[in-house]
Design an enzyme around this catalytic site. Structure first.
Site, short mmCIF file in Angstrom:
data_model
loop_
_atom_site.label_atom_id
_atom_site.label_comp_id
_atom_site.label_asym_id
_atom_site.label_seq_id
_atom_site.Cartn_x
_atom_site.Cartn_y
_atom_site.Cartn_z
N HIS A 134 0.80 -1.23 -0.23
CA HIS A 134 0.09 -0.02 0.15
C HIS A 134 0.85 1.21 0.00
O HIS A 134 1.07 1.84 -1.02
CB HIS A 134 -0.83 -0.10 1.04
CG HIS A 134 -1.98 1.39 1.23
ND1 HIS A 134 -2.25 1.78 2.35
CD2 HIS A 134 -2.51 1.85 0.39
CE1 HIS A 134 -2.83 2.87 2.12
NE2 HIS A 134 -3.21 2.91 0.96
N CYS A 158 -0.45 0.15 9.74
CA CYS A 158 -0.54 1.69 9.11
C CYS A 158 -2.16 1.63 8.64
O CYS A 158 -2.89 2.80 9.17
CB CYS A 158 0.41 1.83 7.83
SG CYS A 158 2.10 2.11 8.40
N HIS A 159 -2.49 0.79 7.88
CA HIS A 159 -4.06 1.07 7.45
C HIS A 159 -4.77 -0.29 7.36
O HIS A 159 -5.76 -0.43 6.53
CB HIS A 159 -4.13 1.56 6.21
CG HIS A 159 -3.09 2.81 5.98
ND1 HIS A 159 -1.90 2.61 5.40
CD2 HIS A 159 -3.21 4.02 6.18
CE1 HIS A 159 -1.29 4.15 5.68
NE2 HIS A 159 -2.07 4.76 5.99
N GLY A 160 -4.11 -1.31 8.25
CA GLY A 160 -5.22 -2.61 8.22
C GLY A 160 -5.02 -3.55 7.03
O GLY A 160 -5.88 -4.30 6.99
#
Ligand code: FES
Length: 194
Positions: A134, A158-160
């Site tokens: 990502h 960080c964002h799953g």
């Protein structure tokens, strides 16, 4: 009288400030200027030396990393470094291999089988970059006791983004599986990456 003391006789210049005596302000300025100049000179000399010592981009691109995998037990992983990036080397258990094989590949965002991501006859060795596809965070799951996420592989805090036991993206915003670098087995216990 007071006026006369302030007058300067014709033809004579007024004495400069503290002429003939120590002027700490002037001396300090000279010292600071000299030190600053020396500092700039030192940086100018040292920087090229440091830059010479750094590997150039093309040298870095050709560099390889040799890894001893003899101590990685099934179910364990290590974090290494390859071309300045984190590298995960994982010894999958038969159960983890079974979980990866049970997935319908056509349902995956980045369809790949475990076979395609490992070497023939070495399906238990999953070697990937430890860089989330990502935005580049380092996922958890390679270290002892770290959160492996809902698919038992790696989890990016960080964002799953969640990766499975084959390092394939299964959930979250990451667009691709964890990247598999070029590598070769030198023997059963030593791998050269790069
Ligand atoms: S960087 Fe890993 S989910 Fe965003």
């Amino acid at each position: 009288m007071a006026m006369a003391e302030q007058e300067i006789p014709l033809g004579e210049d007024p004495a400069p400030y503290h002429e003939g005596t120590h002027d700490p302000r002037r001396r300090d300025f000279i010292n600071i200027a000299a030190v600053s100049f020396a500092g700039v000179g030192a940086v100018a000399i040292v920087l090229p030396l440091i830059n010479q010592m750094n590997p150039s981009a093309d040298v870095l691109a050709l560099s390889t990393t040799e890894i001893d995998i003899s101590k990685i037990a099934p179910g364990q992983a290590i974090k290494a470094s390859f071309r300045k990036q984190p590298l995960f080397v994982r010894n999958l258990t038969p159960k983890e291999i079974g979980e990866a094989d049970a997935v319908d590949v056509s349902s995956l965002r980045d369809p790949q089988t475990l076979e395609e991501r490992t070497k023939a006859g070495k399906k238990n060795w999953l070697i990937t970059l430890g860089v989330c596809t990502h935005l580049g965070c380092v996922p958890l799951g390679a270290g002892e006791g770290e959160n492996k996420g809902p698919f038992g592989g790696y989890f990016c805090p960080c964002h799953g983004s969640a990766y499975d036991t084959a390092g394939r993206i299964r959930q979250g915003p990451a667009p691709q599986n964890l990247h598999v670098p070029d590598y070769t087995f030198n023997s059963d216990t030593v791998v050269t990456v790069g």
